[in-house]
Design an enzyme around this catalytic site. Structure first.
Site, PDB file in Angstrom:
ATOM      1  N   GLY A   1      11.150   3.649   0.800  1.00  0.00           N
ATOM      2  CA  GLY A   1      11.640   2.416   0.185  1.00  0.00           C
ATOM      3  C   GLY A   1      11.315   2.330  -1.282  1.00  0.00           C
ATOM      4  CB  ALA A   2      10.528   4.892  -3.684  1.00  0.00           C
ATOM      5  CG  ASN A   3      16.047   1.592  -3.147  1.00  0.00           C
ATOM      6  OD1 ASN A   3      15.287   1.509  -2.200  1.00  0.00           O
ATOM      7  ND2 ASN A   3      17.096   0.813  -3.303  1.00  0.00           N
TER       8      ASN A   3
ATOM      9  N   GLY B   1      11.653  -2.784  -6.008  1.00  0.00           N
ATOM     10  CA  GLY B   1      10.459  -3.562  -5.706  1.00  0.00           C
ATOM     11  C   GLY B   1       9.151  -2.809  -5.826  1.00  0.00           C
ATOM     12  CB  ILE B   2       6.134  -2.953  -3.621  1.00  0.00           C
ATOM     13  CG1 ILE B   2       5.838  -4.450  -3.727  1.00  0.00           C
ATOM     14  CG2 ILE B   2       4.841  -2.163  -3.458  1.00  0.00           C
ATOM     15  CD1 ILE B   2       5.285  -5.058  -2.444  1.00  0.00           C
ATOM     16  N   GLY B   3       7.905  -0.380  -4.071  1.00  0.00           N
ATOM     17  CA  GLY B   3       8.019   1.078  -3.989  1.00  0.00           C
ATOM     18  C   GLY B   3       8.404   1.714  -5.308  1.00  0.00           C
TER      19      GLY B   3
ATOM     20  CB  SER C   1       4.006  -9.195   4.939  1.00  0.00           C
ATOM     21  OG  SER C   1       4.205 -10.574   4.771  1.00  0.00           O
TER      22      SER C   1
ATOM     23  CE1 TYR D   1       9.184  -8.477   6.539  1.00  0.00           C
ATOM     24  CE2 TYR D   1       7.670 -10.334   6.565  1.00  0.00           C
ATOM     25  CZ  TYR D   1       8.136  -9.172   5.971  1.00  0.00           C
ATOM     26  OH  TYR D   1       7.546  -8.701   4.834  1.00  0.00           O
TER      27      TYR D   1
END
Length: 183
Positions: free
Chosen positions: A10-12, A14-16, A139, A164
């Protein structure tokens, strides 16, 4: 610090994406694991340009498909002889219940089953690359989780924030047990 190879799910965005940028700035080699090729390449170009480090790579993976996770893990193992860290960062929250190609509820599949499977598939490489780390982003919402083991797929009822929260609680429980087993 010695250069490390770090895989970030998930690096595309936000945090990633920011983690990738910072790790590249420190001189590490970073693998961006993303679903969408265009977004992944845009993220790679951005973090490479802003960090000044060209050691950013992309591995495509649809985390909603266990077959694709297995394919991506095989690619990671083939391309990277050492993996020093795995950052399980990808996340999903859906307003409505949907299922993956494997028949799993999508939030459970992407938020929990995907990082658990990828970690398992890369575990031996991580151990061989010691010292190594597995970091699972969760989270504060995990405190609201109440895992119903009789309805993990949320078929009896679907409430997006509950599903979630449950997936994030499962992340925490998985990470604690992984740490215990690999101590």
């Amino acid at each position: 610090m010695e250069r490390r190879t770090i895989v970030i799910m998930g690096a595309n965005s936000g945090i990633g994406r920011e983690a990738a940028r910072q790790l590249l700035t420190f001189g590490h080699e970073v693998v961006l694991v993303c679903r969408n090729r265009d977004k992944a390449e845009a993220a790679r170009a951005d973090v490479t340009q802003t960090s000044g480090n060209t050691l950013a790579h992309v591995v495509l993976c649809d985390l909603a498909s266990q077959a694709d996770i297995r394919r991506a893990a095989a690619e990671l193992l083939e391309r990277f002889p050492r993996i020093h860290a795995l950052v399980n960062n990808a996340g999903l929250i859906n307003t409505d219940r949907s299922e993956t190609v494997d028949g799993h509820e999508a939030t459970l599949a992407v938020n929990h089953l995907a990082p658990m499977l990828l970690t398992h598939l890369l575990k031996d490489r991580l151990v061989a690359s010691s010292p190594a780390r597995v970091i699972t982003v969760s989270s504060d919402y995990h405190w609201r989780g109440r895992v119903d083991f009789d309805d993990l797929q949320s078929k009896a009822g679907y409430a997006q924030f509950s599903v979630y929260a449950n997936s994030k609680l499962m992340n925490v429980l998985f990470t604690r047990e992984l740490a215990r087993r690999l101590a």
